[in-house]
Design a protein around this motif. Structure first.
Motif, PDB file in Angstrom:
ATOM      1  N   LEU B  41      43.814  22.190 -67.695  1.00 54.58           N
ATOM      2  CA  LEU B  41      42.802  22.438 -68.721  1.00 54.58           C
ATOM      3  C   LEU B  41      42.385  23.906 -68.718  1.00 54.58           C
ATOM      4  CD1 LEU B  41      40.512  19.364 -68.003  1.00 54.58           C
ATOM      5  CD2 LEU B  41      42.190  19.602 -69.836  1.00 54.58           C
ATOM      6  N   THR B  42      41.777  24.320 -69.826  1.00 60.87           N
ATOM      7  CA  THR B  42      41.151  25.639 -69.845  1.00 60.87           C
ATOM      8  C   THR B  42      39.799  25.529 -69.134  1.00 60.87           C
ATOM      9  OG1 THR B  42      39.986  25.188 -71.901  1.00 60.87           O
ATOM     10  CG2 THR B  42      42.177  26.187 -72.077  1.00 60.87           C
ATOM     11  N   ASP B  43      39.284  26.670 -68.680  1.00 60.75           N
ATOM     12  CA  ASP B  43      37.969  26.686 -68.030  1.00 60.75           C
ATOM     13  C   ASP B  43      36.897  26.051 -68.913  1.00 60.75           C
ATOM     14  OD1 ASP B  43      39.167  28.038 -65.984  1.00 60.75           O
ATOM     15  OD2 ASP B  43      37.916  29.826 -66.103  1.00 60.75           O
ATOM     16  N   GLY B  44      36.874  26.461 -70.171  1.00 62.44           N
ATOM     17  CA  GLY B  44      35.806  26.022 -71.067  1.00 62.44           C
ATOM     18  C   GLY B  44      35.830  24.524 -71.309  1.00 62.44           C
ATOM     19  N   ASN B  45      37.024  24.007 -71.492  1.00 60.26           N
ATOM     20  CA  ASN B  45      37.174  22.582 -71.767  1.00 60.26           C
ATOM     21  C   ASN B  45      36.727  21.753 -70.564  1.00 60.26           C
ATOM     22  OD1 ASN B  45      37.889  20.282 -73.113  1.00 60.26           O
ATOM     23  ND2 ASN B  45      40.084  20.702 -73.175  1.00 60.26           N
ATOM     24  N   LEU B  46      37.213  22.111 -69.388  1.00 57.82           N
ATOM     25  CA  LEU B  46      36.798  21.379 -68.187  1.00 57.82           C
ATOM     26  C   LEU B  46      35.297  21.529 -67.957  1.00 57.82           C
ATOM     27  CD1 LEU B  46      37.300  19.746 -65.644  1.00 57.82           C
ATOM     28  CD2 LEU B  46      37.997  21.844 -64.481  1.00 57.82           C
ATOM     29  N   ALA B  47      34.792  22.747 -68.091  1.00 60.98           N
ATOM     30  CA  ALA B  47      33.371  23.005 -67.820  1.00 60.98           C
ATOM     31  C   ALA B  47      32.469  22.166 -68.720  1.00 60.98           C
ATOM     32  CB  ALA B  47      33.064  24.493 -67.997  1.00 60.98           C
ATOM     33  N   SER B  48      32.840  22.007 -69.983  1.00 62.97           N
ATOM     34  CA  SER B  48      31.960  21.274 -70.901  1.00 62.97           C
ATOM     35  C   SER B  48      31.900  19.788 -70.529  1.00 62.97           C
ATOM     36  CB  SER B  48      32.383  21.478 -72.351  1.00 62.97           C
ATOM     37  OG  SER B  48      33.546  20.756 -72.627  1.00 62.97           O
ATOM     38  N   HIS B  49      33.022  19.240 -70.093  1.00 66.44           N
ATOM     39  CA  HIS B  49      33.006  17.826 -69.695  1.00 66.44           C
ATOM     40  C   HIS B  49      32.288  17.629 -68.354  1.00 66.44           C
ATOM     41  CE1 HIS B  49      35.243  16.127 -72.982  1.00 66.44           C
ATOM     42  NE2 HIS B  49      36.120  17.113 -72.908  1.00 66.44           N
ATOM     43  N   LEU B  50      32.459  18.574 -67.437  1.00 68.44           N
ATOM     44  CA  LEU B  50      31.731  18.488 -66.153  1.00 68.44           C
ATOM     45  C   LEU B  50      30.233  18.551 -66.399  1.00 68.44           C
ATOM     46  CD1 LEU B  50      33.969  20.806 -63.927  1.00 68.44           C
ATOM     47  CD2 LEU B  50      33.637  18.341 -63.612  1.00 68.44           C
ATOM     48  N   LYS B  51      29.845  19.448 -67.283  1.00 64.63           N
ATOM     49  CA  LYS B  51      28.420  19.619 -67.574  1.00 64.63           C
ATOM     50  C   LYS B  51      27.837  18.337 -68.188  1.00 64.63           C
ATOM     51  CE  LYS B  51      25.283  22.774 -69.993  1.00 64.63           C
ATOM     52  NZ  LYS B  51      24.439  23.118 -68.841  1.00 64.63           N
ATOM     53  N   ALA B  52      28.596  17.736 -69.094  1.00 67.10           N
ATOM     54  CA  ALA B  52      28.130  16.498 -69.736  1.00 67.10           C
ATOM     55  C   ALA B  52      27.960  15.392 -68.699  1.00 67.10           C
ATOM     56  CB  ALA B  52      29.113  16.073 -70.817  1.00 67.10           C
ATOM     57  N   LEU B  53      28.926  15.254 -67.815  1.00 61.65           N
ATOM     58  CA  LEU B  53      28.841  14.199 -66.793  1.00 61.65           C
ATOM     59  C   LEU B  53      27.722  14.474 -65.792  1.00 61.65           C
ATOM     60  CD1 LEU B  53      32.663  13.560 -66.165  1.00 61.65           C
ATOM     61  CD2 LEU B  53      31.045  11.986 -67.255  1.00 61.65           C
ATOM     62  N   GLU B  54      27.473  15.760 -65.537  1.00 61.08           N
ATOM     63  CA  GLU B  54      26.385  16.097 -64.608  1.00 61.08           C
ATOM     64  C   GLU B  54      25.023  15.846 -65.277  1.00 61.08           C
ATOM     65  OE1 GLU B  54      26.702  19.997 -62.826  1.00 61.08           O
ATOM     66  OE2 GLU B  54      25.251  19.473 -61.268  1.00 61.08           O
ATOM     67  N   THR B  55      24.929  16.172 -66.552  1.00 62.24           N
ATOM     68  CA  THR B  55      23.671  15.975 -67.289  1.00 62.24           C
ATOM     69  C   THR B  55      23.242  14.506 -67.298  1.00 62.24           C
ATOM     70  OG1 THR B  55      24.160  17.879 -68.683  1.00 62.24           O
ATOM     71  CG2 THR B  55      22.535  16.311 -69.522  1.00 62.24           C
ATOM     72  N   ILE B  56      24.213  13.600 -67.438  1.00 62.75           N
ATOM     73  CA  ILE B  56      23.831  12.183 -67.436  1.00 62.75           C
ATOM     74  C   ILE B  56      23.768  11.606 -66.013  1.00 62.75           C
ATOM     75  CG2 ILE B  56      24.502  11.581 -69.789  1.00 62.75           C
ATOM     76  CD1 ILE B  56      27.208  10.814 -68.886  1.00 62.75           C
ATOM     77  N   GLY B  57      24.026  12.446 -65.025  1.00 60.99           N
ATOM     78  CA  GLY B  57      23.792  12.011 -63.639  1.00 60.99           C
ATOM     79  C   GLY B  57      24.954  11.289 -62.986  1.00 60.99           C
ATOM     80  N   TYR B  58      26.149  11.421 -63.537  1.00 57.91           N
ATOM     81  CA  TYR B  58      27.289  10.725 -62.940  1.00 57.91           C
ATOM     82  C   TYR B  58      27.997  11.559 -61.875  1.00 57.91           C
ATOM     83  CZ  TYR B  58      26.982   7.198 -66.665  1.00 57.91           C
ATOM     84  OH  TYR B  58      26.575   6.199 -67.511  1.00 57.91           O
TER      85      TYR B  58
END
Lengths: 96, 96
Positions: B41-58
């Motif tokens: 993956l590109t940095d941006g693509n991975l980062a956005s999904h990691l951030k989303a999963l972290e925001t919801i607490g997973y």
């Protein structure tokens, strides 16, 4: 290093498309309203996913009239069945 | 009629999020670059999904330095493990 996502089919990312393919995998055919009820979707939402799956050749539709009411039946294609199976295998591989 | 999609978690619809959760399910932790390589993956693509999963607490992240290079480690949370397991069970239920 092998990309662990490469065998997951982007066409099946949506829950709704997984639902459609599952329904059509185990039923010879299903009509629009049955699928709409099973998944509690709006007409537009279901229609757009059906159209996408039909465009790539994974399902096909047949329009008919029951009395004076139009009725659209959907079936899975050979290609659709093969690609869905491959996707499920890839999912199992990923999560095992 | 029970909605067959209701137990599928929308947070896991993306292949990338399935990949992240799978990696963190079987590894105590994983860093950004390892996941990036595993999924190509590109940095941006991975980062956005990691951030989303972290925001919801997973998942949760820990930033550290290895020498002078920043390194971010990710781990799955209890809630994330529970919800991912429920999602996998719902997938199995849907496609069996």
């Amino acid at each position: 290093m092998k990309n662990i996502l490469s065998k997951l089919n982007k066409a099946f990312e949506s829950r709704i498309r997984l639902g459609i393919m599952s329904i059509l995998s185990v039923n010879e055919s299903a009509d629009f309203n049955t699928m709409k009820q099973l998944m509690e979707l709006t007409d537009g939402n279901l229609a757009s996913h059906l159209k996408a799956l039909e465009t790539i050749g994974y399902i096909r539709s047949t329009k008919q009239f029951i009395g004076r009411k139009p009725n659209t039946q959907y079936t899975i294609t050979e290609e659709g069945r093969k690609c869905f199976r491959e996707h499920l295998n890839a999912l199992e591989e990923l999560i095992k």
